[in-house]
Structures are given as structure tokens and as C-alpha cells.
Motif scaffolding. Sequence first.
Motif, PDB file in Angstrom:
ATOM      1  N   SER A  37      29.955  11.602  11.773  1.00  0.00           N
ATOM      2  CA  SER A  37      29.128  11.066  12.912  1.00  0.00           C
ATOM      3  C   SER A  37      29.505   9.516  13.137  1.00  0.00           C
ATOM      4  CB  SER A  37      27.726  11.342  12.721  1.00  0.00           C
ATOM      5  OG  SER A  37      27.326  10.526  11.358  1.00  0.00           O
TER       6      SER A  37
ATOM      7  N   VAL B  97      23.023   8.154  17.395  1.00  0.00           N
ATOM      8  CA  VAL B  97      23.941   8.788  16.794  1.00  0.00           C
ATOM      9  C   VAL B  97      25.028   9.581  17.478  1.00  0.00           C
ATOM     10  CG1 VAL B  97      24.355  10.226  14.598  1.00  0.00           C
ATOM     11  CG2 VAL B  97      22.008   9.167  15.108  1.00  0.00           C
TER      12      VAL B  97
ATOM     13  N   TRP C  41      23.156   0.970  15.874  1.00  0.00           N
ATOM     14  CA  TRP C  41      21.870   0.323  16.342  1.00  0.00           C
ATOM     15  C   TRP C  41      21.817  -0.634  17.174  1.00  0.00           C
ATOM     16  CZ3 TRP C  41      23.210   1.744  11.487  1.00  0.00           C
ATOM     17  CH2 TRP C  41      22.874   3.000  10.834  1.00  0.00           C
TER      18      TRP C  41
ATOM     19  N   TYR D 220      19.971  13.488   4.266  1.00  0.00           N
ATOM     20  CA  TYR D 220      19.402  11.852   4.226  1.00  0.00           C
ATOM     21  C   TYR D 220      18.007  12.414   4.618  1.00  0.00           C
ATOM     22  CZ  TYR D 220      19.120   6.811   5.379  1.00  0.00           C
ATOM     23  OH  TYR D 220      18.688   5.680   5.689  1.00  0.00           O
TER      24      TYR D 220
ATOM     25  N   VAL E 155      18.321  14.138   7.836  1.00  0.00           N
ATOM     26  CA  VAL E 155      19.558  15.086   7.795  1.00  0.00           C
ATOM     27  C   VAL E 155      19.518  15.917   6.967  1.00  0.00           C
ATOM     28  CG1 VAL E 155      22.196  15.102   7.791  1.00  0.00           C
ATOM     29  CG2 VAL E 155      21.077  13.086   8.778  1.00  0.00           C
TER      30      VAL E 155
ATOM     31  N   HIS F 215      13.057   9.385   7.120  1.00  0.00           N
ATOM     32  CA  HIS F 215      12.838   7.937   7.073  1.00  0.00           C
ATOM     33  C   HIS F 215      12.909   7.413   8.517  1.00  0.00           C
ATOM     34  CE1 HIS F 215      17.256   8.525   7.917  1.00  0.00           C
ATOM     35  NE2 HIS F 215      17.297   7.204   8.443  1.00  0.00           N
TER      36      HIS F 215
ATOM     37  N   TYR G 134      29.156  12.832   5.740  1.00  0.00           N
ATOM     38  CA  TYR G 134      28.371  13.505   4.470  1.00  0.00           C
ATOM     39  C   TYR G 134      29.081  14.846   3.980  1.00  0.00           C
ATOM     40  CZ  TYR G 134      24.241  11.108   6.680  1.00  0.00           C
ATOM     41  OH  TYR G 134      23.219  10.137   6.981  1.00  0.00           O
TER      42      TYR G 134
ATOM     43  N   ALA H 165      26.471   6.486  13.329  1.00  0.00           N
ATOM     44  CA  ALA H 165      25.352   5.943  13.536  1.00  0.00           C
ATOM     45  C   ALA H 165      25.384   4.440  14.023  1.00  0.00           C
ATOM     46  CB  ALA H 165      24.588   6.096  12.370  1.00  0.00           C
TER      47      ALA H 165
ATOM     48  N   ARG I 261      30.560  16.381   7.383  1.00  0.00           N
ATOM     49  CA  ARG I 261      29.664  16.155   8.587  1.00  0.00           C
ATOM     50  C   ARG I 261      29.959  15.027   8.933  1.00  0.00           C
ATOM     51  NH1 ARG I 261      24.920  13.807  10.118  1.00  0.00           N
ATOM     52  NH2 ARG I 261      23.406  14.736  11.320  1.00  0.00           N
TER      53      ARG I 261
ATOM     54  N   HIS J  93      12.851  10.740  10.930  1.00  0.00           N
ATOM     55  CA  HIS J  93      13.948  11.573  11.210  1.00  0.00           C
ATOM     56  C   HIS J  93      14.760  11.724   9.678  1.00  0.00           C
ATOM     57  CE1 HIS J  93      15.706   7.739  11.524  1.00  0.00           C
ATOM     58  NE2 HIS J  93      16.707   7.961  11.528  1.00  0.00           N
TER      59      HIS J  93
HETATM   60  O1  AKG Z   1      23.460  11.406  10.976  1.00  0.00           O
HETATM   61  C1  AKG Z   1      22.447  11.645  11.442  1.00  0.00           C
HETATM   62  O2  AKG Z   1      21.913  12.645  12.021  1.00  0.00           O
HETATM   63  C2  AKG Z   1      21.308  10.394  11.389  1.00  0.00           C
HETATM   64  C3  AKG Z   1      21.676   9.372  10.467  1.00  0.00           C
HETATM   65  C4  AKG Z   1      20.829   8.366  10.110  1.00  0.00           C
HETATM   66  O3  AKG Z   1      19.419   8.590  10.338  1.00  0.00           O
HETATM   67  C5  AKG Z   1      21.024   7.123   9.586  1.00  0.00           C
HETATM   68  O4  AKG Z   1      22.017   6.882   9.416  1.00  0.00           O
HETATM   69  O5  AKG Z   1      20.017   6.236   9.749  1.00  0.00           O
END
Ligand code: AKG
Length: 212
Positions: free
Chosen positions: A193, A136, A197, A118, A184, A121, A112, A195, A191, A182
Motif C-alpha cells: 500500500s 491509503v 497524509w 497494525y 489493519v 489507532h 506488511y 499511506a 500486503r 482504524h
Molecule cells: O494500510 C492501511 O490500511 C492503513 C495503514 C495505517 O493506518 C497507517 O499507516 O497509519
Amino acid sequence: MTLDAATLNRLIDGLVDHGHFVGPDVVDAGLCRALHDELDHLAAHDGLKAAGIGRGEQHQLRRDIRGDAIRWLTRDSQAQRDYLALMDDLQRQINRTLYLGLFEFEAHFARYPPGTFYRTHVDSFQGRANRVISTVLYLNPGWPDDGGGEMVIYADDASRELVRIPPESGTFVCFLADRVPHAVLPTRHPRASIAGWFRRNASLGGHVDPAR
Ligand SMILES: O=C(O)CCC(=O)C(=O)O
Ligand SMILES: [Fe+2]
């Protein structure tokens, strides 16, 4: 590399009791550094793609909803393989204790840029819930207090904020993909990360959700 037993117990309890788990220092600092370096390299060499929302034909770019750039993990570095092996182990442990029938794991790097976010959602929709658990991992060492970019987890009906999580390196979050709203918050620094699933490849009315 595996998750230690105490962390694993807290993670399972968190999912069962609250629908989410947040843990600092879950993933080894060396692995986080290697993943962060790889994401920096991708960002510097045009290796990321603006993320959209919706799958298949519904896919669209909406910078007013999400502003990250992503790249799917494909096991093409040792760091990726190490992280995916850790998630494999987690998948086995969750299936053993919670009988969720998790079948596979998909994940992407996400970056990001400053000013992006974000919006609130959920990651999958009830009845079409092939994404069962969201994960995450954050990759930003020494995230400043005023850096923004926290992830906020809300109560089921999105009425109340439950936790606010700075994206500090090593922090790992997971939650029920079809139930936990949730967001962001706008970030002031780049930033980084991953992500991911855990999926159940259920066929609903003969329709199998595509992998991504
Ligand atoms: O990076 C995050 O903290 C959450 C990202 C997220 O909600 C997503 O990619 O669906
Ligand atoms: Fe999400």
C-alpha cells in the motif's frame, strides 16, 4: 492524470457526511501496477525500513503494535511523481471545497509481511493535528477473500466497526486524521500500500511538528 469529477464529489461528500471515504478503482490499474513493482523491487533489495510509532525522540519500534516496513516517497520514479501529482490535485480540490488549508502531502510505501498487522489507532492527536486527512492506496491485484489484511474503520469512540476494506489494487481510502480510529487486521499474504497524509503546518505554541 486527475481524479474524475464523480469520484471527487463522492469523496468530498464522504468526508463531510461520515468523516471517511472508500472507493474501489479510484486509481488507474497501470499506475497501481508500476507502484507495486517498485515496492516489490525495494523489498527485494533491502530498500524498506521497519516502521515505528511516535515522532522524533518518541520514535520506537513496536512489532506488537505495527509490523509493516516502509519507504517514504521522494519523487524519484515516474510512478511516484504521477501518484503525487494526483494527490496534489486532490489537495487543491479539497482546499477549494472544504477550506481545510491543506499545505503539503507526505506518503510512504508500506509492506506488511504475512502475520503482521497494525493495531487500532488514530493518525494524529487533537490539538497537535498537523496531519489533517489520511489517505491509503492499496496495490494488491486479486486479493483473495480469505487473505485477511483488511483495514477496519471504527466509529469515533471505537465502539463499533463501520467498514472493513480488503486491500485490493486501486481502492483508495481517506479519512479525518484526528478522528477516525482504524486498524489493519493480520494479513496472510504480503500486503502492499501507500499511506499518506495531507498536512497543515500549523505552529502550536511555537512548536512546528517535524515533517516525519
Ligand atoms: O494500510 C492501511 O490500511 C492503513 C495503514 C495505517 O493506518 C497507517 O499507516 O497509519
Ligand atoms: Fe493509520
